[in-house]
Write a protein that holds these residues in place. Structure first.
Motif, mmCIF file in Angstrom:
data_model
loop_
_atom_site.group_PDB
_atom_site.id
_atom_site.type_symbol
_atom_site.label_atom_id
_atom_site.label_comp_id
_atom_site.label_asym_id
_atom_site.label_seq_id
_atom_site.Cartn_x
_atom_site.Cartn_y
_atom_site.Cartn_z
ATOM 1 N N GLU A 11 31.019 -96.367 -9.060
ATOM 2 C CA GLU A 11 30.832 -95.755 -10.340
ATOM 3 C C GLU A 11 31.442 -94.456 -10.142
ATOM 4 O OE1 GLU A 11 29.838 -95.338 -14.056
ATOM 5 O OE2 GLU A 11 29.259 -97.170 -12.811
ATOM 6 N N HIS A 12 31.576 -93.766 -9.263
ATOM 7 C CA HIS A 12 32.384 -92.409 -9.222
ATOM 8 C C HIS A 12 34.030 -92.959 -9.229
ATOM 9 C CE1 HIS A 12 33.585 -88.370 -8.457
ATOM 10 N NE2 HIS A 12 34.418 -88.694 -7.270
ATOM 11 N N ALA A 13 34.383 -93.969 -8.512
ATOM 12 C CA ALA A 13 35.663 -94.487 -8.560
ATOM 13 C C ALA A 13 36.142 -94.823 -9.687
ATOM 14 C CB ALA A 13 35.787 -95.340 -7.440
ATOM 15 N N ARG A 14 35.202 -95.523 -10.628
ATOM 16 C CA ARG A 14 35.446 -96.077 -11.733
ATOM 17 C C ARG A 14 35.743 -94.933 -12.735
ATOM 18 N NH1 ARG A 14 33.891 -100.709 -14.456
ATOM 19 N NH2 ARG A 14 32.345 -101.264 -12.853
ATOM 20 N N ALA A 15 34.916 -93.965 -12.724
ATOM 21 C CA ALA A 15 34.851 -92.877 -13.502
ATOM 22 C C ALA A 15 36.271 -91.988 -13.586
ATOM 23 C CB ALA A 15 33.767 -91.830 -13.570
ATOM 24 N N ARG A 16 36.610 -91.844 -12.181
ATOM 25 C CA ARG A 16 37.749 -90.938 -11.874
ATOM 26 C C ARG A 16 39.042 -91.746 -12.416
ATOM 27 N NH1 ARG A 16 39.124 -89.684 -6.204
ATOM 28 N NH2 ARG A 16 40.732 -88.214 -7.311
ATOM 29 N N VAL A 17 39.054 -93.091 -12.190
ATOM 30 C CA VAL A 17 40.043 -94.015 -12.664
ATOM 31 C C VAL A 17 40.466 -94.075 -14.145
ATOM 32 C CG1 VAL A 17 41.124 -96.398 -12.462
ATOM 33 C CG2 VAL A 17 40.397 -95.211 -10.362
ATOM 34 N N ASP A 18 39.209 -94.307 -14.684
ATOM 35 C CA ASP A 18 39.246 -94.294 -16.231
ATOM 36 C C ASP A 18 39.765 -92.974 -16.852
ATOM 37 O OD1 ASP A 18 38.192 -97.057 -15.934
ATOM 38 O OD2 ASP A 18 36.496 -96.607 -16.755
ATOM 39 N N ASP A 19 39.337 -91.875 -16.308
ATOM 40 C CA ASP A 19 39.618 -90.835 -16.802
ATOM 41 C C ASP A 19 41.157 -90.517 -16.663
ATOM 42 O OD1 ASP A 19 39.222 -87.827 -17.863
ATOM 43 O OD2 ASP A 19 40.023 -87.444 -15.871
ATOM 44 N N ASP A 85 41.796 -84.506 -0.402
ATOM 45 C CA ASP A 85 43.199 -84.435 -0.718
ATOM 46 C C ASP A 85 43.829 -85.960 -0.630
ATOM 47 O OD1 ASP A 85 43.162 -81.681 -0.931
ATOM 48 O OD2 ASP A 85 43.830 -81.029 1.133
ATOM 49 N N ALA A 86 43.243 -86.599 0.357
ATOM 50 C CA ALA A 86 43.801 -88.214 0.499
ATOM 51 C C ALA A 86 43.350 -88.824 -1.021
ATOM 52 C CB ALA A 86 42.937 -88.536 1.706
ATOM 53 N N SER A 87 42.198 -88.631 -1.250
ATOM 54 C CA SER A 87 41.817 -89.308 -2.568
ATOM 55 C C SER A 87 42.514 -88.964 -3.610
ATOM 56 C CB SER A 87 40.359 -89.070 -2.738
ATOM 57 O OG SER A 87 40.025 -89.694 -3.909
ATOM 58 N N SER A 88 43.101 -87.602 -3.816
ATOM 59 C CA SER A 88 43.812 -86.998 -4.806
ATOM 60 C C SER A 88 45.158 -87.816 -4.788
ATOM 61 C CB SER A 88 44.029 -85.864 -4.830
ATOM 62 O OG SER A 88 42.716 -85.064 -5.160
ATOM 63 N N LEU A 89 45.927 -87.982 -3.522
ATOM 64 C CA LEU A 89 47.098 -88.681 -3.264
ATOM 65 C C LEU A 89 47.101 -90.014 -3.790
ATOM 66 C CD1 LEU A 89 48.203 -86.983 -0.042
ATOM 67 C CD2 LEU A 89 49.314 -86.405 -2.052
ATOM 68 N N ALA A 90 45.992 -90.639 -3.462
ATOM 69 C CA ALA A 90 45.972 -92.167 -3.643
ATOM 70 C C ALA A 90 45.447 -92.589 -5.035
ATOM 71 C CB ALA A 90 44.765 -92.715 -2.802
ATOM 72 N N LEU A 91 45.253 -91.446 -5.982
ATOM 73 C CA LEU A 91 44.907 -91.837 -7.213
ATOM 74 C C LEU A 91 45.850 -92.464 -8.147
ATOM 75 C CD1 LEU A 91 42.569 -91.935 -9.222
ATOM 76 C CD2 LEU A 91 43.028 -89.299 -9.891
ATOM 77 N N PRO A 92 46.918 -91.736 -8.362
ATOM 78 C CA PRO A 92 48.013 -92.471 -9.064
ATOM 79 C C PRO A 92 48.336 -93.899 -8.748
ATOM 80 C CG PRO A 92 48.520 -90.233 -8.249
ATOM 81 C CD PRO A 92 47.527 -90.721 -7.612
ATOM 82 N N ALA A 93 48.294 -94.260 -7.558
ATOM 83 C CA ALA A 93 48.609 -95.773 -7.025
ATOM 84 C C ALA A 93 47.394 -96.527 -7.223
ATOM 85 C CB ALA A 93 48.755 -95.632 -5.479
ATOM 86 N N ALA A 94 46.146 -95.799 -7.411
ATOM 87 C CA ALA A 94 44.857 -96.617 -7.644
ATOM 88 C C ALA A 94 45.037 -97.099 -9.285
ATOM 89 C CB ALA A 94 43.571 -95.578 -7.454
ATOM 90 N N CYS A 95 45.474 -96.045 -10.090
ATOM 91 C CA CYS A 95 45.547 -96.287 -11.469
ATOM 92 C C CYS A 95 46.653 -97.466 -11.806
ATOM 93 C CB CYS A 95 45.853 -95.155 -12.327
ATOM 94 S SG CYS A 95 44.652 -93.901 -12.369
ATOM 95 N N ALA A 96 47.728 -97.340 -10.935
ATOM 96 C CA ALA A 96 48.768 -98.238 -11.170
ATOM 97 C C ALA A 96 48.553 -99.623 -10.896
ATOM 98 C CB ALA A 96 50.132 -97.896 -10.138
ATOM 99 N N LEU A 97 47.553 -99.723 -9.750
ATOM 100 C CA LEU A 97 47.256 -101.086 -9.483
ATOM 101 C C LEU A 97 46.375 -101.677 -10.374
ATOM 102 C CD1 LEU A 97 46.596 -100.216 -5.826
ATOM 103 C CD2 LEU A 97 47.895 -102.352 -6.434
ATOM 104 N N GLU A 98 45.566 -100.860 -11.303
ATOM 105 C CA GLU A 98 44.660 -101.391 -12.163
ATOM 106 C C GLU A 98 45.565 -101.838 -13.445
ATOM 107 O OE1 GLU A 98 41.386 -102.946 -14.102
ATOM 108 O OE2 GLU A 98 41.715 -102.306 -11.909
ATOM 109 N N LEU A 99 46.647 -101.170 -13.700
ATOM 110 C CA LEU A 99 47.525 -101.500 -14.767
ATOM 111 C C LEU A 99 48.197 -102.653 -14.717
ATOM 112 C CD1 LEU A 99 49.285 -97.891 -15.738
ATOM 113 C CD2 LEU A 99 47.238 -99.102 -16.828
#
Length: 327
Positions: A11-19, A85-99
């Motif tokens: 749920e936390h991951a979903r909220a971060r990614v959606d935001d 820090d690792a999570s912040s670095l990975a967030l853009p890639a996580a969003c790109a994968l969802e796109l």
């Protein structure tokens, strides 16, 4: 054992990614209003967000391996900061994968492909906006994904830049003709939708198709998160092997749910594989044997994680959830 904590993580991951996706996706006047609306219609239609969650879980698993260097005199971050820090670095890639995943669903639902009218619990994009806009929205999401990977995270650190370039290649390989696109082409051939190029798949051929069509992007999700967190080659190999097993288990269960599930639960049309004469694990092995095969994949994934010392965190609970899911 892991249920509550995994649910909270997802749920936390979903909220971060959606935001983040809301910030990253272009809006008018940068793009026409219709394109913006169509892209958002599919991106924010719901969905499990498995791929971005897996990228974040993989980054977290790698960060958990961090130990302060011996004899260091400078002030160092604590373990929790390293994980953030690792999570912040990975967030853009996580969003790109969802796109990329969402673009693939838009195109997969088109009349020329699976011809589906229901996705994530509501009408598919081409039903609402027409085939042309659906195609363009999918194209736009794919392009935005790679633009995002190039831009974010913003850094002049050569190590971070090198990681970003590596992730671009990993995701491009997984999404392109050697991965997802290639798997979809085989699926069309096997379903008799490529006139003059029909193909009959046996069990090995079915596994190979799914490794491309579904497994490649799932594996790239785990690998991308690990790369952005700074995984060494040994950890990266273990995560890649784990994700290959996870991707196969996911597709096997998807095939089972197509037989056993219903549209209200699944959020998409059920029974499409059998109706379209498409090869599937239940068609070749039966439902019970298929579930056993998925459980065997999870068992292999567990051994890989244990051998690599990666059982802390969310990678194993995600594998358990994939095998046990009912929607």
């Amino acid at each position: 054992m892991h249920g509550d904590s995994l649910s909270a993580f997802l749920e936390h991951a979903r909220a971060r990614v959606d935001d983040a996706l809301e910030r990253y996706l272009p809006r008018p006047p940068a793009c026409p209003p219709l394109v913006s609306e169509a892209m958002r219609y599919s991106v924010f239609a719901g969905g499990k967000r498995l791929r971005p969650a897996l990228a974040l879980a993989s980054a977290d698993a790698v960060a958990r391996q961090w130990t302060p260097p011996a004899g260091a005199g400078q002030v160092l971050p604590d373990a929790e900061q390293v994980r953030r820090d690792a999570s912040s670095l990975a967030l853009p890639a996580a969003c790109a994968l969802e796109l990329i995943h969402t673009y693939s669903l838009i195109h997969d639902d088109l009349p020329a492909m699976d011809d589906d009218t229901l996705r994530r619990g509501r009408s598919t994009l081409h039903v609402v906006f027409g085939d042309g806009i659906a195609i363009l929205a999918g194209d736009g999401l794919q392009a935005e994904a790679f633009g995002l990977l190039a831009r974010e995270p913003v850094s002049s650190d050569p190590a971070i830049v090198a990681r970003k370039l590596r992730v671009v290649r990993v995701i491009a390989d997984a999404a392109g003709s050697t991965g997802m696109v290639g798997g979809q082409a085989i699926d069309l051939q096997a379903g008799g939708q490529a006139p003059g190029h029909e193909l009959t798949l046996d069990a090995d051929g079915l596994r190979g198709m799914h490794a491309r069509k579904t497994g490649a992007l799932i594996a790239a999700s785990a690998e991308s998160g690990a790369i952005m967190a700074g995984a060494d080659d040994q950890l990266l190999t273990a995560i890649r092997l784990y994700a290959a097993q996870l991707g196969l288990a996911f597709q096997i269960i998807d095939d089972v749910l197509d037989v056993e599930g219903d549209a209200a639960t699944l959020g998409k049309s059920a029974g499409k594989d059998a109706a379209g004469g498409k090869p599937s694990y239940p068609a070749i092995f039966g439902v019970e044997r298929s579930r056993t095969l998925a459980a065997e994949c999870a068992a292999h994934a567990r051994v890989i994680l244990e051998t690599a010392g990666l059982t802390a965190g969310w990678l194993w609970p995600i594998a358990e959830w994939v095998v046990g899911r009912t929607s």
